[in-house]
Every structure is written in structure tokens, then in C-alpha cells.
Scaffold this motif. Structure first.
Motif, short mmCIF file in Angstrom:
data_model
loop_
_atom_site.label_atom_id
_atom_site.label_comp_id
_atom_site.label_asym_id
_atom_site.label_seq_id
_atom_site.Cartn_x
_atom_site.Cartn_y
_atom_site.Cartn_z
N THR A 5 47.66 68.72 97.38
CA THR A 5 49.01 68.95 97.86
C THR A 5 49.00 69.07 99.37
O THR A 5 48.19 69.82 99.93
CB THR A 5 49.58 70.27 97.27
OG1 THR A 5 49.49 70.22 95.86
CG2 THR A 5 51.02 70.47 97.69
N ARG A 6 49.87 68.36 100.02
CA ARG A 6 49.99 68.41 101.47
C ARG A 6 50.60 69.75 101.87
O ARG A 6 51.57 70.21 101.26
CB ARG A 6 50.88 67.27 101.96
CG ARG A 6 51.10 67.27 103.43
CD ARG A 6 51.94 66.05 103.83
NE ARG A 6 52.05 66.01 105.26
CZ ARG A 6 53.20 65.95 105.90
NH1 ARG A 6 54.34 65.89 105.23
NH2 ARG A 6 53.22 65.92 107.21
N VAL A 7 50.05 70.37 102.90
CA VAL A 7 50.58 71.62 103.44
C VAL A 7 51.07 71.34 104.84
O VAL A 7 50.38 70.72 105.65
CB VAL A 7 49.49 72.72 103.46
CG1 VAL A 7 50.02 73.99 104.12
CG2 VAL A 7 48.98 73.00 102.06
N SER A 8 52.28 71.79 105.13
CA SER A 8 52.87 71.56 106.43
C SER A 8 53.67 72.80 106.85
O SER A 8 54.33 73.42 106.02
CB SER A 8 53.80 70.34 106.37
OG SER A 8 54.36 70.08 107.63
N THR A 9 53.60 73.14 108.10
CA THR A 9 54.36 74.27 108.63
C THR A 9 54.81 73.97 110.05
O THR A 9 54.10 73.29 110.80
CB THR A 9 53.51 75.57 108.61
OG1 THR A 9 54.27 76.62 109.21
CG2 THR A 9 52.20 75.40 109.35
N ASP A 65 48.63 80.39 105.97
CA ASP A 65 49.83 81.11 105.52
C ASP A 65 50.80 80.18 104.81
O ASP A 65 51.37 80.52 103.78
CB ASP A 65 50.53 81.78 106.70
CG ASP A 65 49.79 82.98 107.26
OD1 ASP A 65 48.90 83.53 106.57
OD2 ASP A 65 50.10 83.36 108.41
N GLY A 66 50.98 78.98 105.37
CA GLY A 66 51.89 78.01 104.78
C GLY A 66 51.47 77.54 103.40
O GLY A 66 52.29 77.06 102.62
N ALA A 67 50.20 77.69 103.10
CA ALA A 67 49.68 77.31 101.78
C ALA A 67 49.72 78.49 100.81
O ALA A 67 49.23 78.38 99.68
CB ALA A 67 48.26 76.79 101.91
N GLY A 68 50.26 79.62 101.28
CA GLY A 68 50.32 80.80 100.43
C GLY A 68 49.15 81.73 100.58
O GLY A 68 48.97 82.65 99.78
N GLY A 69 48.36 81.51 101.61
CA GLY A 69 47.18 82.34 101.83
C GLY A 69 47.44 83.48 102.78
O GLY A 69 48.57 83.77 103.16
N ASP A 70 46.34 84.13 103.18
CA ASP A 70 46.39 85.30 104.04
C ASP A 70 45.74 85.01 105.38
O ASP A 70 44.77 85.66 105.78
CB ASP A 70 45.70 86.48 103.33
CG ASP A 70 45.85 87.79 104.08
OD1 ASP A 70 46.77 87.91 104.92
OD2 ASP A 70 45.04 88.71 103.84
N GLY A 71 46.24 84.00 106.07
CA GLY A 71 45.77 83.68 107.41
C GLY A 71 44.27 83.51 107.51
O GLY A 71 43.62 82.99 106.60
#
Length: 131
Positions: A5-9, A65-71
Motif C-alpha cells: 500500500t502506498r503511503v503519502s502525507t 505516522d501517516g502509515a499509522g505508526g509511532d514516528g
């Protein structure tokens, strides 16, 4: 494994090149290399290589963060690209302030040139599965 899945922010530099800011494959996130570009202006940040490294780490954290993680807490592997290994200590100082133990695995290499003629670029791998 799930489909990538592409992640973009908007909080990391955007580009018109054929690659993603990040790609999530299952619980693993692959973050593309970033130079010291301000995501709001698209311009390289002013300052020494330490300040530039801070901007790069901000961009990596934003993609995680944009992928739902914790930086940066989720980063498990980093590659550092420098155009001058004399910058190693400065980059290391900025890096050490941003990561906690256990520090991510890391590679640092000197390269002849980076896009935009910047001095530093980093890419990363993050684990989003939580343990």
C-alpha cells in the motif's frame, strides 16, 4: 502477506518522480530516501548538516505516522547517505537525539552526489506490527 500500500502525507516532501514516500507491505513500512527539504515550501532547509538531518528525520517520522505508526519509535533500520564523511559526527549527534534504545540498525555510506546537491539523505524501514 497483504498487498503493498502506498503511503503519502503532506507532512513530508512531495515529488513528481515515479516513487512513493513510503510503501507498507504487511507490518513493514519502507520509507523512501529524503533530503533536507521543507515539505511546506519544497526548498532545502538552511543550516548546517545537523539541522538538515533533523528535517530529514521529521520527514521520515511523518511518513511512519501517516502509515499509522509511532514516528521514529517504529524505525528499525536506517541508511544514511553523506556526500562528505567529515559530516558523520554532526549527523550522528542529530540522530542520537532523535532515537532511543534500542537504536535502529544502520548503515552509513559516502556518495559522490545526492539529488538537489544536498549533503545528507536517509531512508528507513519501520515495523508497524507492535511487539
Amino acid at each position: 502477506m497483504s498487498d503493498p500500500t502506498r503511503v503519502s502525507t503532506a507532512d513530508a516532501p512531495r515529488n513528481d518522480n515515479p516513487y512513493s514516500q513510503g510503501v507498507r507491505a504487511g507490518d513493514t513500512l519502507y520509507v523512501s530516501g529524503f533530503g533536507p527539504v521543507d515539505p511546506d515550501t519544497g526548498v532545502d532547509v538552511d543550516g548546517d548538516v545537523r539541522a538538515q538531518t533533523d528535517q530529514v528525520l521529521d520527514s521520515i517520522a511523518a511518513v511512519v505516522d501517516g502509515a499509522g505508526g509511532d514516528g521514529l519509535a517504529d524505525v528499525v533500520k536506517v541508511t544514511v547517505y553523506l556526500t562528505d564523511l567529515d559530516d558523520y559526527d554532526s549527523v550522528n549527534g542529530a540522530y542520537e537525539k532523535r532515537f532511543d534504545e534500542p537504536f535502529p540498525a544502520r548503515v552509513c555510506v559516502e556518495v559522490s552526489r545526492l539529488p538537489g546537491d544536498v549533503r545528507v539523505e536517509l531512508d528507513a524501514i519501520a515495523s508497524l506490527g507492535g511487539e
